[in-house]
Design a protein around this motif. Structure first.
Motif, PDB file in Angstrom:
ATOM      1  N   ASP A 131       2.603   6.774 -12.360  1.00 56.00           N
ATOM      2  CA  ASP A 131       3.706   6.721 -11.119  1.00 56.00           C
ATOM      3  C   ASP A 131       3.333   7.996 -10.477  1.00 56.00           C
ATOM      4  N   LEU A 132       4.003   8.032  -9.300  1.00 56.68           N
ATOM      5  CA  LEU A 132       3.796   9.241  -8.456  1.00 56.68           C
ATOM      6  C   LEU A 132       3.805  10.580  -8.939  1.00 56.68           C
ATOM      7  N   ASP A 142       9.508  11.079  -0.647  1.00 58.42           N
ATOM      8  CA  ASP A 142       9.733   9.755  -0.304  1.00 58.42           C
ATOM      9  C   ASP A 142       9.367   8.927  -1.765  1.00 58.42           C
ATOM     10  N   ASP A 143       9.000   7.814  -1.414  1.00 61.21           N
ATOM     11  CA  ASP A 143       8.698   6.912  -2.701  1.00 61.21           C
ATOM     12  C   ASP A 143       7.311   6.699  -2.755  1.00 61.21           C
ATOM     13  N   ASP A 144       6.406   7.342  -1.838  1.00 63.99           N
ATOM     14  CA  ASP A 144       4.909   6.911  -1.729  1.00 63.99           C
ATOM     15  C   ASP A 144       4.098   8.233  -1.280  1.00 63.99           C
ATOM     16  N   ARG A 198       0.162  10.321   1.606  1.00 63.14           N
ATOM     17  CA  ARG A 198       0.901   9.156   1.452  1.00 63.14           C
ATOM     18  C   ARG A 198      -0.194   8.044   0.873  1.00 63.14           C
ATOM     19  N   PRO A 244       0.112   1.344  -1.617  1.00 61.89           N
ATOM     20  CA  PRO A 244       0.615   0.483  -2.548  1.00 61.89           C
ATOM     21  C   PRO A 244      -0.038  -0.044  -3.532  1.00 61.89           C
ATOM     22  N   GLU A 245       0.179  -0.342  -4.665  1.00 67.91           N
ATOM     23  CA  GLU A 245      -0.813  -0.740  -5.659  1.00 67.91           C
ATOM     24  C   GLU A 245      -1.056  -2.198  -5.255  1.00 67.91           C
TER      25      GLU A 245
END
Length: 173
Positions: free
Chosen positions: A72-73, A101-103, A167, A170-171
């Motif tokens: 995960d991040l 953020d989420d990414d 940033r 996404p996978e």
């Protein structure tokens, strides 16, 4: 202070002197290239060399974490911290990585010894920080694809900290 503590302190001081000597060399090298070929050439070669070194460090950190992608991040942030530990002497930096953020991972550096050494060598005028190339190299070595890699603040330009945003794609993207 015990003999061991005294030896440890001496060893740390010696290591710092080695770092300072090599970074002073690097700053003087930059100054020589800039004087002979211009700042654009010096900045380009410096960024290229640092990206190469950063990629090598990223690969070593990836192996240290078992060679697998980060779960995960937050684990990726730990890997970027490990890259920073292998790139910049702890005693000569004030750096933290945080998930935003989420990414994205943000790197904030309130003390950047590279800028300090370049300033000491008299090369700050015309010097451009290669931080985004360092982070791109770390990411390449870690097997991470970035969709954004930018500086939002820089000590070199008088900001209170270097702020860099990475940033992550996404996978599968």
């Amino acid at each position: 202070m015990t003999a061991v503590e005294e030896t440890d302190a001496t060893t740390r001081a010696d290591v710092l002197d080695v770092y300072r000597a090599w970074w002073l060399h690097d700053a003087r090298w930059y100054q020589g290239v800039a004087r002979r070929f211009g700042h654009a050439a010096a900045n380009e070669v410096n960024a290229e060399a640092l990206r190469y070194v950063a990629m090598s460090i990223g690969r070593k950190v990836l192996r240290q974490f078992g060679g697998k992608p980060a779960r995960d991040l937050d684990e990726l942030r730990l890997r970027y911290d490990a890259c920073a530990d292998r790139t910049f002497p702890y005693e000569l930096r004030d750096l933290r990585c945080a998930v935003v953020d989420d990414d994205a991972v943000e790197v904030v550096m309130r003390q950047n010894f590279a800028v300090t050494m370049v300033r000491m060598a008299g090369s700050l005028e015309g010097y451009e920080c290669p931080c985004t190339e360092v982070h791109a190299g770390w990411s390449d070595g870690l097997g991470v694809t970035l969709v954004e890699n930018c500086a939002t603040g820089c000590l070199r330009h008088g900001d209170p900290a270097c702020r860099l945003l990475m940033r992550v794609a996404p996978e599968g993207g």
